[in-house]
Write an enzyme that holds these catalytic residues in place. Structure first.
Site, mmCIF file in Angstrom:
data_model
loop_
_atom_site.group_PDB
_atom_site.id
_atom_site.type_symbol
_atom_site.label_atom_id
_atom_site.label_comp_id
_atom_site.label_asym_id
_atom_site.label_seq_id
_atom_site.Cartn_x
_atom_site.Cartn_y
_atom_site.Cartn_z
ATOM 1 N N SER A 1 65.418 -6.067 -69.457
ATOM 2 C CA SER A 1 65.862 -4.894 -70.042
ATOM 3 C C SER A 1 67.059 -4.420 -69.124
ATOM 4 C CB SER A 1 64.817 -3.908 -70.315
ATOM 5 O OG SER A 1 63.957 -3.522 -69.313
ATOM 6 N N GLU B 1 69.802 -1.270 -68.061
ATOM 7 C CA GLU B 1 70.157 0.191 -68.107
ATOM 8 C C GLU B 1 71.778 0.271 -68.021
ATOM 9 O OE1 GLU B 1 68.304 3.414 -65.691
ATOM 10 O OE2 GLU B 1 70.163 3.587 -64.949
ATOM 11 N N ASP C 1 67.055 15.461 -62.802
ATOM 12 C CA ASP C 1 67.474 16.204 -61.649
ATOM 13 C C ASP C 1 68.605 17.548 -61.910
ATOM 14 O OD1 ASP C 1 66.435 14.145 -59.814
ATOM 15 O OD2 ASP C 1 68.238 12.886 -60.349
ATOM 16 N N PHE D 1 72.652 6.049 -52.785
ATOM 17 C CA PHE D 1 71.586 6.096 -53.878
ATOM 18 C C PHE D 1 70.253 6.023 -53.322
ATOM 19 C CE2 PHE D 1 74.568 3.632 -57.316
ATOM 20 C CZ PHE D 1 75.098 4.598 -57.653
ATOM 21 N N HIS E 1 63.728 -5.032 -65.229
ATOM 22 C CA HIS E 1 64.522 -4.183 -65.602
ATOM 23 C C HIS E 1 65.803 -4.030 -64.575
ATOM 24 C CE1 HIS E 1 65.953 -0.455 -67.838
ATOM 25 N NE2 HIS E 1 66.210 0.131 -66.854
#
Length: 307
Positions: A27, A29, A121, A230, A280
């Site tokens: 998958s 994103e 967030d 990150f 993912h």
């Protein structure tokens, strides 16, 4: 407990480049584009990765719902113009329950059947997360609210190295358990760079009675400086050996890509050897690196049928 040394294997007589695998699923994103140029890059990436037959593709949602319309537009276009199954990110931030529920119903009416439910967030400068006075307080409440509206497939976030706002790993696992008990069908992890980090986390989840799939989130590294930012924001550690690999490569983008593909594909092979079959990828809207990693893992896209 699963030990990394016990999981690393070599298939087909010791070669890491084994026969093509047919038992993995992927998958991907993406994030909604801000400009026409970014939109062009996104759709080029979607078409490239479409060939890998992903189980779903997810579209992120900005802090405080700042990308709500762009997220919805991107999800709708994926649904209308591709054979892919889109999963829309949804957060609790900056909206009442009624407003969030309206978004959920809109997605269902549009044909979307998969949501990624997140607390979210706070917008930059807000001084930390605060629940909306009339909104869902956290991701567990959001999952329960979605489940009350319709029969969605619901993914939630998991943190192998603990969410930065969680005081302890136990508190973090308690929170994940609440999300699962509220009706989530899978958890997708934050990125990590040591396979043993994932396997330890899996053991902790099992000890808490968390039995839904825990899908590892893979972030192919293209910019080490950006990666550190990150990682600091989400509680992920970056091993020293990775910094050593990327040191001095700021002006060598092609070399960085080669190193990134090798690092990520080796970790994916180790995860595969330990029994992982679902991956993912956080693509950052860039297809080629993710596509290369899937190839190096051993996946081959099905041949196109003649018309």
């Amino acid at each position: 407990m699963v030990r990394l040394a016990d999981t690393i294997g070599r298939r087909n007589g010791g070669s890491v480049y084994a026969e093509p695998v047919e038992d993995v699923t992927f998958s991907f994103e993406f994030f909604p584009p801000k400009t026409p140029k970014m939109e062009e890059t996104l759709w080029s990436s979607i078409k490239t990765l479409e060939a890998l037959n992903p189980s779903f593709v997810s579209v992120t949602y900005g802090a405080g719902g700042t990308t709500r319309e762009r997220t919805h537009k991107t999800v709708k276009r994926i649904l209308d113009e591709t054979p892919l199954k889109p999963a829309a990110h949804l957060t609790c931030v900056g909206a009442s329950k009624d407003e969030v529920n309206e978004v959920v119903r809109d997605y269902y009416d549009a044909g979307v059947r998969h949501l990624v439910a997140l607390r979210g967030d706070a917008p930059e400068g807000a001084g930390g997360y605060r629940p909306h006075p009339g909104g869902y307080a956290n991701a567990a409440e959001l999952v329960a609210g979605i489940r009350d509206i319709a029969d969605f497939d619901i993914s939630v976030a998991a943190y192998p190295e603990r969410h930065p706002e969680s005081g302890t790993l136990a508190a973090d696992l308690d929170n994940l358990k609440r999300k699962i008990d509220a009706g989530a069908t899978r958890a997708i992890t934050q990125f990590f760079f040591e396979p043993d980090t994932y396997f330890r986390f899996l053991d902790h989840c099992h000890s808490y009675g968390i039995e839904v799939p825990i899908v590892p989130g893979i972030l192919p590294v293209t910019n080490y400086g950006t990666l550190k930012s990150f990682a600091a924001a989400c509680g992920a550690s970056v091993p020293k050996w990775m910094g050593d690999l990327f040191e001095g490569l700021d002006d060598h983008p092609q070399t960085r890509m080669l190193v990134a593909a090798s690092v990520a594909s080796e970790m994916c092979r180790q995860l595969y050897a330990g029994g992982v079959r679902d991956f993912h990828f956080y693509t950052l809207n860039r297809a080629e690196l993710t596509y290369a990693i899937c190839r190096m893992l051993g996946y081959r896209a099905p041949a196109k049928q003649e018309a």
